[in-house]
Scaffold this active site. Structure first.
Site, mmCIF file in Angstrom:
data_model
loop_
_atom_site.group_PDB
_atom_site.id
_atom_site.type_symbol
_atom_site.label_atom_id
_atom_site.label_comp_id
_atom_site.label_asym_id
_atom_site.label_seq_id
_atom_site.Cartn_x
_atom_site.Cartn_y
_atom_site.Cartn_z
ATOM 1 N N GLN A 132 0.839 -1.200 0.000
ATOM 2 C CA GLN A 132 0.000 0.000 0.000
ATOM 3 C C GLN A 132 0.875 1.253 0.000
ATOM 4 O O GLN A 132 1.680 1.446 0.911
ATOM 5 C CB GLN A 132 -0.870 -0.031 1.270
ATOM 6 C CG GLN A 132 -1.737 1.179 1.477
ATOM 7 C CD GLN A 132 -2.520 1.085 2.791
ATOM 8 O OE1 GLN A 132 -2.068 0.433 3.736
ATOM 9 N NE2 GLN A 132 -3.678 1.720 2.840
ATOM 10 N N GLY A 133 0.706 2.116 -0.970
ATOM 11 C CA GLY A 133 1.482 3.347 -1.046
ATOM 12 C C GLY A 133 0.627 4.564 -0.709
ATOM 13 O O GLY A 133 0.099 5.241 -1.596
ATOM 14 N N SER B 66 1.159 6.763 2.779
ATOM 15 C CA SER B 66 1.869 7.787 3.564
ATOM 16 C C SER B 66 3.065 8.339 2.815
ATOM 17 O O SER B 66 3.727 7.631 2.062
ATOM 18 C CB SER B 66 2.382 7.177 4.872
ATOM 19 O OG SER B 66 1.318 6.761 5.662
ATOM 20 N N GLU C 156 -10.527 -1.660 6.757
ATOM 21 C CA GLU C 156 -9.479 -2.169 7.638
ATOM 22 C C GLU C 156 -10.028 -2.724 8.947
ATOM 23 O O GLU C 156 -9.409 -3.545 9.580
ATOM 24 C CB GLU C 156 -8.460 -1.051 7.949
ATOM 25 C CG GLU C 156 -7.612 -0.684 6.765
ATOM 26 C CD GLU C 156 -6.295 -0.036 7.198
ATOM 27 O OE1 GLU C 156 -5.622 -0.601 8.062
ATOM 28 O OE2 GLU C 156 -5.959 1.026 6.662
ATOM 29 N N SER D 33 -3.148 7.782 13.885
ATOM 30 C CA SER D 33 -2.577 7.953 15.226
ATOM 31 C C SER D 33 -3.679 8.212 16.245
ATOM 32 O O SER D 33 -4.817 8.540 15.889
ATOM 33 C CB SER D 33 -1.609 9.134 15.221
ATOM 34 O OG SER D 33 -2.331 10.338 15.052
ATOM 35 N N ASN D 34 -3.324 8.074 17.513
ATOM 36 C CA ASN D 34 -4.270 8.429 18.573
ATOM 37 C C ASN D 34 -4.851 9.820 18.347
ATOM 38 O O ASN D 34 -6.044 10.044 18.567
ATOM 39 C CB ASN D 34 -3.554 8.434 19.928
ATOM 40 C CG ASN D 34 -3.432 7.043 20.530
ATOM 41 O OD1 ASN D 34 -3.842 6.059 19.905
ATOM 42 N ND2 ASN D 34 -2.870 6.981 21.724
#
Lengths: 393, 361, 393, 361
Positions: free
Chosen positions: A132-133, A135, A250, A373-374
């Site tokens: 998967q590209g 980020s 996901e 992220s959180n």
């Protein structure tokens, strides 16, 4: 009580998958039990590739794909059973999960008939691996900050740019990439979802050495890399919508399986505490019970989010679940070290052979950063589910 | 067991919520707090006889609605959200125990407005599960109870009391009528004024044996589950009100909710409340479908939901700022409720020790 | 070791104040020990007013005022000793502290000679009490959001508006008020620092009933209230600077005395835990030790911020100290309840007679809100001491 | 005792800081990590013989600078900030113990580049204070030590080892030369690669008695204070670097530091670090001026500073995001250092139990 409604036949299904896994993992693949989990993604790649093909042959890939021409369209309960039994058997970390659980649902939702026919069988047979590209180095949590460009040149896209945190790039055959295909477009506009073969001169994969000293992720450099003009999913310029729908895939049925893995990790730590005397410290014992309590709560939350009316009852499921498990797993790493006591400071050997506890402690720090992220999860919860205002840019 | 709310359960929730919004708003709660009985009698009649909410899980042949404790849990969340000053929780716990263990004599009354109370803890005992010193002896015409109980929730108003006592063998559970001879009750003043409690002195009080140690344990566990469900409702409401405040209160020229530090805290509280809600709902389902899981699931639910409520109530005070420190604002009511739930029915440490064997220790 | 450098004579000074307090608090004022602390500000007002006069007579008010014409200009060490001994003796909560510790330093820094001569002697003799009119209902933590207006009408200011959270307003003779004296001015500009007598028809004090059921604070309504034209401190329009310099006076030497009070609260709770069995719970015992540990850390931090080079070494002292003590005291309230166990739910009696533990638990919630909330302290630390950007308005 | 840094102390700090910035930057640390010795020998010579930093608190007549442990603490903070891969901390602890208890034979060497190490814990023992099993017996020419020690910090390179052992009466402390006969040392691989440690096997090793149980306790306490001071330095540096990142890294079109949620977390960390720093400084002052307070103050300082560093290091990883998970970034070095400090020299729980009597329990 499994907690999720089972139908007649589900018990037999559970027996079937359990028996199959037991046979396989006592036979040719006996060495793969426990291999390839988080922090061990680099282990036994050839054997795990063979394992993927075995899964494919036996029809265990794509069991949840809704289109019966490619997958098996099994019920939610049966998918959960598969994941539970897979985890219970300590079957190896999947090399094919990005293709199966991210790319395939995306193609089924947005791909052309030709794309489905061309790509899904390879994923389903366990022979073709995807990465998967998404980020990029300058973007951090800001996925819409895409600098990778793709220019249509006759019958092909020419791609230039860099992706980062790409799991399994070094073993993958294909990569799906979000690239900017409209010159001068900004943020979410002008992006496309492209499919590129990895084995080409324009692509370089460089492993990222992590704090564990091992490599789990990669940087992927695109320097005039090529995709066929037709290998865009959805329409050119519509890549953001395609990419975001993928993020929705996901979550879901694999959660209960993941929790069985967590339970095994916690059991190991608890057993260790009983043996080495850590459990005799009542304050540490209290922390161990807390970890167990929170794992039960995560299980109940997962059951709720798999319920029939979950879309109405728990629309926040993906964000809440991610926050819960990532924080839980990170605390588990801290607990594992506390249970070890002074031995936590010492590795297994040179050059830098970490203990299981150290690997968990270090690797679990990534859990609250990757995959949203959180901070991103909290933003989404506050803005989308609590109706609080967005931060002003 | 499907843990997402069904359409019927959502309808039930909405109906109770809108009814309580009208009849049990903040002013009504404050009036009930000030009333000696601690409740609005008309509202109690409406909730029980009229709407049958105490009989939701009572079999139809005994006058109930024949649903399960999962539906009672839906009501408990709303009761908690409204901080309803009424003996609803105590009464449904007693009804559930009697439906499972008792002869059915008391049940029709409980469906119709009679009040139930569960008497476990005894004076001076801070252990959990509580040590039972109350003694049950066989008299000429049945069992007689002697001993004392401390701060029994709704014990002063109860028409039926379930009392844990030691018979000739083990802990057991007995039913006592509120007007039984030899029973003396003294109201105990609580920090959470939306609640009522009484100390009991029992001096040869005639009683009916409901069951043995399993009944006493079941009663304790159902009470824990009920407390958990109620706490979820209070916590969710406190958070909603806090989020409303963040959305509307302007400081430094902008709404508070535009400060990310506050938004992130609200998001963490939301996560805590909804996770706890999942566990409370699972526990309520277990009461009906898998009571063998209760000895683990009930303390688990109480532990988790009391903590979530405590976290929310504390942050609700902080995020509301100065106004929350005043008597007029409801924030202190949530906060006192949170402390009540946290410190009764087993402390967090005690509950975790109780769960240690389940956790493998 | 007291931790702060003492000079010859300091030991004798300590003995002097200790003996004086012991004599007074065993004699006429024996009933005042422990009276009037936080959450008990409403207690024994007449006796405490007499106590203030006694303090004044004996020369214990204004010991730190730097101008020897009004105060005693004692050394930092001696001021600390006074506060330590005062706290150790459980002497009563001060009715005069706003005059002594806030108004007087402000007048000494910004007031005219006439103002000093007129107001300081009454403060120093313990006969005149002051209260503070800063916060307003719509402002919350935003002190610059001042809606109270004052218009100069001949030889007097006419003041209209409302202040809130005004401690001791009902027993005070005078009030210092920040008011907007320039029509149409905004935020920090156009404010003045005015002195108003409380006993006048234009001022109404309404006690705020708090979550404890008692009243510690007040709303103060100004409806054509009057101040003499000359009773503005600094210059008209310069009130923000005067008001802010006053906030600086709030910290400092009283900190170590405050901590002696905290230590006594903690000792009471610890003793209670030993008696009622709570200390036998090792997890609760661990929390008690944590509270004790954090109190030592606060003490060391206070000593550091009283050091000779503290201005360079710890310019963040006020903000860090406030965050530490407010959070500590709030946790102490939670600990007190946990130590009580199930008894924590039961009050001492009707109508609403709280136990000491309950009062601490409830009243300490205000600590992180008033006097600069936790959020304000964090903002200041981040922006001023870490150099992070301000929030965009 | 004045706990604010004096001008002289600030000068010392600035000098050490700028020297380490040049000689012990991230690349130098990584080179030392990879070196078998775990250190840069030239830098060690510079720090010791040339600058005399290991002799700061050693009396002038023994070749030292005649300052106090308060000045050593200033250096320790900088050593911690740089994650200096060198046996500085071990050596100054040994020097302080010998200056107080020992005959002075070893001190001039320690000032001049010799390495000291303190050997307390033994294999398989997770208690704290550690149980001493190592035995000291009187031989013909003096004391002989037999037993084993686990993961002794800088034990492999040490020229002088202080070893806790039991003599005929009680715990005592002995000095052993690094090349003494009967001493076998095996390097132990650590997760924190900026540190070195060795297991010791002692088989009748000749030793000099430094002192009794009070010396052993003093050594343990000074080591705790030194660890605390070093941890403060690491924590402060990790926070500074994190704040720099927040000030410069752009995401979502703005610098990260403009997000209030992140700013508030940085402010809380700052508070934790500076509060811990105050306690470390107090403890360092106590070493010199009031050693009778050490049995309480030393574990207190270690507890508080290790926790502050752990908090900062964990948040440093989170606030840096993905880059912090890579080997190239220093965040994992802070994080591993934090874990090392936290889990050696007594766990938080153990240290709190040790402090319970002081706290009145």
């Amino acid at each position: 009580m499994t907690g999720i409604a089972e139908a007649p036949g589900d018990a037999a299904f559970r027996t079937e998958i359990r028996d199959w896994l037991e046979t396989q993992l006592s036979g040719d693949f006996a060495g793969l039990r426990g291999s390839g989990g988080p922090g061990r993604e680099h282990e036994q790649l050839a054997e795990r590739a063979a394992w993927e093909r075995r899964l494919g042959e036996a029809g265990w890939i794509g069991i949840g794909w809704p289109d019966a021409r490619y997958g098996r369209a099994l019920s939610l309960a049966q998918q959960v059973i598969f994941h539970e039994e897979y985890a219970r058997a300590a079957a190896p970390g999947r090399l094919g999960h990005i293709g199966e659980q991210l790319l395939a649902p995306t193609l089924l939702a947005h791909g052309s008939e030709e794309q489905k026919q061309r790509f899904l069988p390879g994923v389903g047979s366990g022979e073709v691996f995807w990465c998967q590209g998404y980020s990029e180095p300058d973007a951090g949590s800001d996925l819409a900050n895409v600098g990778t460009r793709a220019v249509l040149d006759g019958d092909r896209w020419v791609v230039t740019g860099q992706k980062i945190w790409t799991s399994l790039a070094h073993v993958s055959d294909w990569c799906f990439v979000i690239a900017r295909t409209e010159l001068g477009s900004k943020r979410h506009a002008g992006l496309s979802f492209l499919l590129l073969p990895m084995d080409q001169p324009g692509i370089t994969v460089r492993p990222i050495v992590q704090l564990t000293g091992t490599s789990e992720f990669n940087e992927v450099f695109f320097d005039g890399a090529v995709a066929a003009a037709g290998d865009v999913v959805g329409e050119a310029g519509n890549g953001w919508r395609v990419a975001m729908s993928l993020l929705g895939f996901e979550r879901g049925v694999s959660t209960l399986g993941q929790q069985i893995g967590f339970a095994r990790e916690l059991e190991t730590i608890t057993e260790r505490a009983r043996v080495n005397g850590a459990a005799d410290d009542p304050v540490l014992a209290d922390r161990i019970v807390s970890a167990w309590v929170d794992l039960q709560v995560m299980r109940h939350t997962a059951l709720r989010t798999l319920g029939a009316d979950a879309a109405r009852d728990a629309p926040w499921a993906a964000n809440v679940s991610k926050l819960l498990w990532a924080n839980w797993h990170r605390r588990l790493g801290e607990l594992a070290m506390a249970v070890e006591g002074p031995a936590a400071a010492v590795t297994s050997g040179l050059p830098y052979e970490l203990t299981d506890e150290q690997r968990l402690f270090l690797f679990s720090r990534a859990d609250t950063i990757y995959g949203g992220s959180n901070e991103v999860q909290r933003n989404v919860l506050a803005e989308r589910h609590l109706g609080l205002p967005r931060d002003r840019a | 067991m499907d843990l997402s709310l069904s359409e019927e359960q959502r309808d039930l929730r909405d109906a109770v919520r809108s009814m309580l919004a009208k009849a049990a708003g903040s002013e009504a709660v404050r009036a009930a707090m000030a009333a000696p009985s601690g409740r609005d009698d008309a509202l109690w009649r409406q909730l029980t006889g009229e709407l049958g909410l105490t009989g939701l899980a009572v079999p139809e042949e005994l006058g109930g609605a024949g649903a399960t404790f999962a539906e009672v849990a839906v009501v408990l969340e709303e009761v908690g959200a409204a901080l309803l000053a009424a003996p609803y929780t105590s009464t449904v716990v007693v009804a559930e125990v009697l439906a499972r263990f008792g002869d059915a004599a008391f049940l029709p009354a409980l469906v119709d407005g009679a009040v139930g109370a569960l008497a476990l803890a005894e004076p001076g005992d801070r252990s959990w599960p509580p040590r039972i010193g109350c003694a049950a002896a066989r008299g000429a015409e049945g069992w007689l109870l002697t001993g004392s109980k401390a701060a029994v929730p709704d014990g002063g108003a109860a028409d039926v009391l379930l009392v844990a006592a030691v018979d000739d063998r083990d802990d057991a559970l007995f039913a006592v009528a509120g007007d039984a001879p030899g029973l003396a009750r003294v109201d105990v003043p609580l920090m959470d004024q939306t609640r009522r409690a009484a100390d009991l002195a029992l001096d040869g009080v005639p009683a009916v044996r409901v069951g043995g140690a399993d009944a006493a344990a079941f009663a304790r566990d159902v009470a824990a589950v009920a407390a958990a469900c109620e706490a979820v409702g209070t916590g969710r409401r406190a958070l909603e009100r806090t989020v409303d405040h963040l959305r509307t209160r302007v400081q430094f020229g902008r709404v508070l909710g535009s400060f990310q530090a506050l938004r992130h805290r609200a998001a963490d509280l939301f996560t805590a409340v909804e996770a706890a809600a999942s566990t409370a709902r699972y526990a309520a389902g277990v009461v009906a479908t898998a009571p063998e899981e209760l000895p683990v699931v009930a303390p688990l639910a109480k532990l988790v939901c009391a903590q979530a409520l405590s976290d929310v109530a504390a942050e609700a005070l902080q995020l509301h700022g100065g106004i929350a420190i005043t008597w007029e604002h409801d924030a202190h009511l949530w906060f006192k409720r949170a402390a009540h739930v946290q410190h009764t029915g087993g402390s967090p440490e005690q509950l975790r020790r109780l769960l240690a064997p389940a956790a493998g220790l």
